[in-house]
Design an enzyme around this catalytic site. Structure first.
Site, PDB file in Angstrom:
ATOM      1  N   SER A 312       0.447  -0.845   0.043  1.00  0.00           N
ATOM      2  CA  SER A 312       0.140  -0.300   0.262  1.00  0.00           C
ATOM      3  C   SER A 312       0.438   0.922   0.150  1.00  0.00           C
ATOM      4  O   SER A 312       1.962   1.206   0.191  1.00  0.00           O
ATOM      5  CB  SER A 312      -1.007  -0.092   1.259  1.00  0.00           C
ATOM      6  OG  SER A 312      -0.052   0.745   2.619  1.00  0.00           O
ATOM      7  N   ASP A 313       0.404   2.466  -0.846  1.00  0.00           N
ATOM      8  CA  ASP A 313       1.268   3.464   0.206  1.00  0.00           C
ATOM      9  C   ASP A 313       1.200   3.486   1.377  1.00  0.00           C
ATOM     10  O   ASP A 313       0.602   2.829   2.264  1.00  0.00           O
ATOM     11  CB  ASP A 313       0.480   5.025  -1.143  1.00  0.00           C
ATOM     12  CG  ASP A 313       1.248   6.033  -1.108  1.00  0.00           C
ATOM     13  OD1 ASP A 313       2.167   5.879  -0.470  1.00  0.00           O
ATOM     14  OD2 ASP A 313       1.247   6.590  -2.596  1.00  0.00           O
ATOM     15  N   CYS A 314       1.965   4.991   1.659  1.00  0.00           N
ATOM     16  CA  CYS A 314       1.888   4.694   3.526  1.00  0.00           C
ATOM     17  C   CYS A 314       1.052   5.410   3.612  1.00  0.00           C
ATOM     18  O   CYS A 314       0.052   6.526   3.797  1.00  0.00           O
ATOM     19  CB  CYS A 314       3.925   5.779   4.143  1.00  0.00           C
ATOM     20  SG  CYS A 314       4.394   5.199   2.994  1.00  0.00           S
TER      21      CYS A 314
END
Ligand SMILES: *[C@@H]1O[C@H](CO)[C@@H](O)[C@H](O)[C@H]1NC(C)=O
Ligand SMILES: *[C@@H]1O[C@H](CO)[C@@H](O)[C@H](O)[C@H]1NC(C)=O
Ligand SMILES: *[C@@H]1O[C@H](CO)[C@@H](O)[C@H](O)[C@H]1NC(C)=O
Ligand SMILES: *[C@@H]1O[C@H](CO)[C@@H](O)[C@H](O)[C@H]1NC(C)=O
Ligand SMILES: *[C@@H]1O[C@H](CO)[C@@H](O)[C@H](O)[C@H]1NC(C)=O
Ligand SMILES: *[C@@H]1O[C@H](CO)[C@@H](O)[C@H](O)[C@H]1NC(C)=O
Length: 793
Positions: A312-314
């Site tokens: 996932s993106d952060c």
């Protein structure tokens, strides 16, 4: 047996101490060293990767498994496995943004290549690959001394859809074919895969350093030198605009735009680049957050044969619940992400909520095992569990391979090749360095060494524009004119005007920096920030000769005030040129390098800002005054078009050969043909590419020669476009079908040829997201060449 637990405890403490004391030492990064070496199947390099990964999963407790679902994956001391940070960044050089990278060890800096949008403007595939290889060598060297991981989250290949986007600078631009080509070159070179095809690698890449490092590397398709990541999947290109943020934005995307625009670079990145990582984005796509989008993520594995891990993106798992409000509880969010196919969460959200999700029956241990299998598979392919690292795993790379003069030269080469000459009235440039008595250099960034753009690390030896020019001219005077890029004050104008008046030539450096465009920050205007335009005009009014206007920044600027103004002789766009940008610019201004870069994105006028940034439609819709986006669909005025860029010389193109007719007959048998009902009268209007069994038999060559008419050698970017005359709904105005940067000596001629695959290049998406190939005439265009190829049924 009372001694046993105590013995185990002792062993545990022993290992624990080892981890603590060796935590910054290089050898700590390799598990599977003695005494564990080969005692576990996952440590045995002779076993298949899948067997090793499965074995490792089977050895972990549920608690240990959950602790792996973060970028900061925990150590498993009883198995000799250290913690691992999955998050390192390498967009245009090793960056400081990821927690996996640090510059506080032996390596204090790394080469800062130009920001991607400028390197993309070179339109040179071998340059792109050479840069990615050089970054890879520095990355691996930093890993070897414990200052970086092996998994890097680059490239950013979202389409530069809207000129206001703060991260457009990080991308290769607005065209899906260019973005695809960039993705493939970057990923293959970065992951070390070019060297599996050793013959091709030897011919194409001249980087001696990388060759030395790779000399003994074993040819093995499954192995990775490093892992690259295609991001951000998908339809992500809005940071913060109006009420929308990237965290809460729902990108409403048609199947048509999805098929031929948004997904195209990702498909190439995975299918041709063999990327080992995909990052899902914060935004939702048609109502479902990207990291919880089962349909989209599964298709990547089934349809594109993706074999890596999905991160996932952060904190993009947290945003599923907190910003997208897609689920009712955090547990539902981690369950949705994991079950959709997200394997790892950048951040701690999965760590914190996974156990209760399991207790609530929303996640099963098998769901976690599936994710771990993907994660461990990549780590094993990276050689992390092979024990004592062998020489063939680039072990010999070290601090002396970072910030080398070769890499600095390559960074300079990238800046030279990318810089775009936008205006050059009466051949105002290049300047004859011997004939200059004095030079004024004006602008708030002229004396800045911070020219890297987003995702910059610590440059080795950064040079300002001023320093670059000082290598050529002695009598230079500098004034900032504005206090900074936002230029909120005119207080410094007077000094700038007085400096300008006294000089023979004036260079003014204007444009953007990260205060205007960056992560979490889109622009609202395309004009120069604050009082910058007033500064340019005021300086133009007093300077003795026409000005040289140098523009920084990744996003397009409405320069209409300058384009036709005779007081402005030349305009150069330098993007974020990296640590050697000042030198590259100077070489161009003084004629030591002939510019050949081309804009990889459309430069729109300020009026474009009335278009909602949140409208994801690529196609124009005149019924609602929607102008469309990018050169493929935009119908309005532009300041400079996609592919625009001048040279100090001029070129003439000649078509040498191209077919006039292609027959689908042979490619489609009679029975299939009768089932194809896309007809107008007796004629097929188009065919579904999926229904054409022998697309490859339709491939053809277009051969072009380009002559340099001037006295200066130069590089020319040959861009080949096509347009179908059979205009079907949603067909592009034109689309790029090939590009090649070629060198042509003065008064010389160079030939180049393009292989065109009609199914791939002459096609586009229909309203249902199927790729269709229109029949009838296709017009092939390159500069003054126009040639008709007819596809007959
Ligand atoms: C990483 O995780 C460990 C425990 O799993 C923790 O001690 C450490 O503080 C974490 N580091 C970061 C940067 O979050
Ligand atoms: C280097 O930086 C990392 C991350 O910022 C930190 O964990 C580590 O302790 C630092 N090491 C030294 C030697 O300062
Ligand atoms: C890419 O992956 C495919 C299939 O997974 C494999 O056949 C091919 O050899 C790989 N190419 C490279 C350059 O590693
Ligand atoms: C440029 O910046 C450097 C360092 O910030 C400073 O020492 C120098 O005086 C500046 N040069 C000019 C001409 O302003
Ligand atoms: C710009 O100037 C205005 C008024 O002159 C002021 O209100 C504003 O805070 C300034 N902005 C910045 C970023 O300095
Ligand atoms: C393309 O880039 C490579 C690598 O920097 C360079 O050697 C080559 O000359 C470039 N091609 C042209 C035509 O500029």
């Amino acid at each position: 047996m009372p001694t046993q637990p105590r013995f185990l405890l002792f062993l545990y403490i022993f290992h624990f101490l080892r981890f603590i004391t060796c935590s910054s030492a290089a050898e700590f990064q390799y598990p599977c060293r003695p005494p564990h070496h080969r005692s576990y199947p996952f440590c045995d390099p002779s076993l298949p990767v899948k067997t090793r990964a499965q074995s490792l999963v089977s050895l972990l407790t549920l608690q240990e498994k959950i602790q792996q679902l973060s970028n900061n994956a925990s150590a498993v001391p009883r198995l000799g496995i250290p913690s691992y940070d999955w998050w390192s960044e390498s967009l245009h050089g090793i960056a400081t943004d990821g927690s996996g990278v640090s510059f506080n060890g032996t390596v204090k800096a790394a080469t800062s290549f130009p920001q991607v949008i400028l390197t993309a403007a070179a339109f040179n595939r071998s340059l792109w690959a050479a840069v990615a290889s050089a970054i890879a060598v520095e990355a691996k060297a930093m890993f070897n001394v414990g200052q970086a991981g092996l998994t890097f989250w680059a490239p950013n290949i979202n389409i530069f859809r809207d000129p206001r986007w703060g991260r457009g600078q990080e991308t290769p631009g607005e065209d899906p074919m260019v973005a695809s080509a960039y993705a493939v070159e970057y990923v293959r070179a970065f992951q070390g895969q070019n060297y599996y095809r050793s013959a091709a690698g030897r011919d194409r890449y001249k980087d001696g350093l990388q060759r030395r490092a790779l000399r003994d590397y074993h040819v093995d398709d499954d192995r990775l030198m490093l892992s690259a990541c295609c991001k951000h999947f998908t339809a992500y290109d809005l940071e913060k605009w109006g009420q929308f943020t990237r965290y809460n934005f729902n990108a409403v995307v048609t199947d048509q735009d999805m098929a031929d625009t948004y997904q195209a670079p990702f498909r190439s990145c995975i299918q041709q680049g063999n990327a080992s990582c995909l990052m899902c984005s914060y935004n939702a796509v048609n109502g479902i957050p990207a990291c919880a989008n089962h349909n989209l993520l599964q298709k990547v594995r089934t349809d594109w044969n993706f074999r890596g891990y999905i991160t996932s993106d952060c904190d993009a798992v947290a945003t599923i619940y907190e910003d997208q409000k897609y689920t009712k509880t955090p547990e539902d969010a981690v369950a949705a992400a994991l079950k959709a196919g997200t394997d790892i969460n950048c951040g701690t959200y999965m760590l914190r909520h996974m156990m209760s999700a399991i207790e609530q029956g929303k996640v099963s241990e098998e769901d976690i095992d599936r994710a771990l299998l993907n994660l461990f598979t990549v780590q094993i392919r990276l050689g992390l569990f092979d024990g004592e690292p062998a020489r063939n795993q680039f072990r010999e790379l070290g601090p002396e391979d970072v910030c080398t003069s070769e890499n600095r030269k390559l960074a300079l080469e990238a800046a030279r090749q990318g810089i775009v000459l936008l205006k050059n009235e009466q051949k105002f440039l290049p300047l004859d360095v011997h004939a200059i008595s004095s030079l004024a250099v004006i602008g708030p960034l002229a004396n800045s060494t911070n020219l890297g753009g987003g995702y910059t690390g610590i440059p080795c030896n950064p040079m300002s524009i001023l320093e670059g020019l000082e290598e050529y001219v002695n009598n230079i005077h500098h004034a900032s004119g504005c206090p900074d890029i936002p230029c909120n004050s005119t207080a410094d104008f007077a000094e700038a005007l007085s400096v300008a008046k006294q000089a023979e030539y004036v260079i003014i450096v204007a444009g953007l920096d990260l205060s205007q465009e960056t992560e979490d920050h889109d622009r609202y205007s395309l004009l120069l920030p604050g009082h910058q335009m007033a500064l340019v005009n005021a300086v133009a009014a007093v300077s003795r000769k026409p000005l040289i206007l140098v523009l920084t920044g990744g996003g397009p600027i409405d320069l209409s005030f300058a384009v036709g103004d005779p007081r402005i002789g030349s305009i150069l766009w330098i993007g974020y040129p990296g640590e050697t940008g000042g030198k590259a610019l100077s070489e161009i201004i003084f004629g030591h390098y002939n510019p050949g870069g081309r804009l990889p994105m459309t430069w729109y006028p300020e009026s474009f800002t009335s278009v909602p940034m949140s409208d994801m439609n690529m196609r124009a819709d005149p019924s609602r005054n929607y102008p469309g986006r990018t050169y493929r669909f935009y119908l309005g005025d532009r300041i400079y078009g996609f592919g625009y860029g001048l040279s100090y010389t001029s070129f003439t193109y000649k078509l040498l050969s191209a077919p006039t007719k292609l027959s689908l007959q042979e490619s489609i048998n009679a029975r299939r043909r009768s089932n194809m009902l896309h007809r107008r009268g007796n004629n097929l209007e188009y065919v579904y590419v999926d229904e054409v069994p022998y697309c490859s038999s339709l491939r053809f060559q277009v051969q072009i020669s380009v002559t340099n008419n001037g006295d200066t050698d130069g590089s020319e970017v040959v861009l080949l476009f096509s347009k179908a005359s059979n205009s079907l709904k949603g067909s592009p105005e034109r689309q790029l079908i090939g590009f090649e940067r070629i060198h042509i000596s003065s008064h010389g001629t160079t030939e180049t040829s393009f292989q065109v695959d009609p199914c791939e290049h002459l096609s586009f998406g229909d309203e249902h997201g199927n790729i269709i190939l229109p029949t009838g005439d296709h017009i092939i265009v390159s500069e003054n060449i126009e040639h008709v190829v007819s596809i007959e049924t």
